[in-house]
Scaffold this motif. Structure first.
Motif, mmCIF file in Angstrom:
data_model
loop_
_atom_site.group_PDB
_atom_site.id
_atom_site.type_symbol
_atom_site.label_atom_id
_atom_site.label_comp_id
_atom_site.label_asym_id
_atom_site.label_seq_id
_atom_site.Cartn_x
_atom_site.Cartn_y
_atom_site.Cartn_z
ATOM 1 N N THR A 1 0.837 -1.199 0.000
ATOM 2 C CA THR A 1 0.000 0.000 0.000
ATOM 3 C C THR A 1 0.870 1.247 0.000
ATOM 4 N N MET A 2 0.458 2.238 -0.775
ATOM 5 C CA MET A 2 1.160 3.517 -0.817
ATOM 6 C C MET A 2 0.146 4.656 -0.749
ATOM 7 N N ALA A 3 0.631 5.829 -0.421
ATOM 8 C CA ALA A 3 -0.203 7.032 -0.408
ATOM 9 C C ALA A 3 0.134 7.889 -1.620
ATOM 10 N N VAL A 4 -0.879 8.526 -2.176
ATOM 11 C CA VAL A 4 -0.672 9.517 -3.242
ATOM 12 C C VAL A 4 -1.243 10.838 -2.742
ATOM 13 N N ARG A 5 -0.419 11.866 -2.734
ATOM 14 C CA ARG A 5 -0.830 13.201 -2.295
ATOM 15 C C ARG A 5 -1.064 14.074 -3.518
ATOM 16 N N ASP B 1 -5.226 13.584 -0.189
ATOM 17 C CA ASP B 1 -4.426 12.380 -0.386
ATOM 18 C C ASP B 1 -5.329 11.159 -0.309
ATOM 19 N N SER C 1 -5.028 6.547 -0.064
ATOM 20 C CA SER C 1 -4.203 5.348 0.076
ATOM 21 C C SER C 1 -4.705 4.314 -0.918
ATOM 22 N N LYS D 1 6.946 5.410 0.667
ATOM 23 C CA LYS D 1 5.590 5.221 1.184
ATOM 24 C C LYS D 1 4.572 6.156 0.526
ATOM 25 N N ALA D 2 5.046 7.214 -0.140
ATOM 26 C CA ALA D 2 4.113 8.207 -0.699
ATOM 27 C C ALA D 2 4.691 8.841 -1.957
ATOM 28 N N ILE D 3 3.786 9.230 -2.849
ATOM 29 C CA ILE D 3 4.119 9.960 -4.074
ATOM 30 C C ILE D 3 3.224 11.195 -4.120
ATOM 31 N N THR D 4 3.788 12.322 -4.533
ATOM 32 C CA THR D 4 2.994 13.544 -4.681
ATOM 33 C C THR D 4 2.807 13.876 -6.157
ATOM 34 N N LEU E 1 8.115 15.783 0.006
ATOM 35 C CA LEU E 1 7.556 14.753 0.869
ATOM 36 C C LEU E 1 8.185 14.850 2.244
#
Length: 203
Positions: free
Chosen positions: A65-69, A88, A90, A169-172, A203
């Motif tokens: 699982t990853m987050a997108v902002r 954002d 998930s 863990k996250a992409i913007t 990030l």
């Protein structure tokens, strides 16, 4: 004193001039082709923080699982508001998601805008695949008019094979709307911004 011998003009002078002119014309043609070719290269490789483009889903979904902002900006002078439906989300890697942005012309006159985009961190761009997007398409809004525009995307499961990105863990996804003229975004000074000038969140 005898006169210096006359040096005959080179026989191939005209041919040399033609070759030089051809080279100059070729270089000019390449310079015009450079921008679209560079853009195609970025979209195909994710270079420079440019998301990949695709026509269908990933075909498989991972447990990761990853987050997108979502970062939304409007250049000075356009008079628009521009916001994502959520700051954002998930999602699982390989899962296709749709997020809508609301764009409203708050000014008292009709105006045309165009959005550019970028990804942070830059290494994540090679795995962020955009299926549908409103970017690089001109939109003209009347005073008070609003538009809801979707972006459809997924994170490529191939990211699991890149051990350097195991900790990501996250992409913007960052968009900036500019006033537009003839399909080109205009910066505040009235000139088109250089590639990569779109605002990008850290990030």
């Amino acid at each position: 004193m005898s006169a210096a011998p006359h040096t005959p003009a080179p026989k191939n002078l005209g041919r040399t001039a033609l070759i030089c002119a051809g080279v100059a014309m070729g270089m000019t043609g390449l310079s015009f082709a450079a921008v679209p070719l560079y853009d195609m290269f970025c979209k195909a490789t994710g270079f420079g923080g440019t998301p990949m483009t695709g026509t269908a889903g990933a075909g498989k979904v991972l447990d990761r699982t990853m987050a997108v902002r979502f970062d939304a900006n409007v250049a000075p002078g356009l008079g628009w508001t521009f916001t994502p439906e959520s700051p954002d989300i998930s999602l699982r890697v390989g899962e296709t998601k749709t997020v809508f942005y609301k764009i409203t012309n708050k000014s008292s006159r009709a105006s045309t805008g165009i959005a550019s985009y970028n990804i942070a961190p830059e290494k994540g761009a090679a795995y962020f695949v955009k299926i549908q997007c409103f970017c690089f398409t001109e939109h003209t809004l009347q005073p008070g008019e609003s538009l809801e525009a979707p972006v459809v995307f997924y994170i490529d499961p191939e990211i699991a094979g890149n051990r350097e990105l195991d900790g990501m863990k996250a992409i913007t996804l960052s968009y900036t709307y500019f006033a537009s003229k003839a399909g080109q975004p205009l910066a505040q000074g009235g000139t088109a911004p250089a590639k990569g000038d779109a605002a990008t969140s850290n990030l």
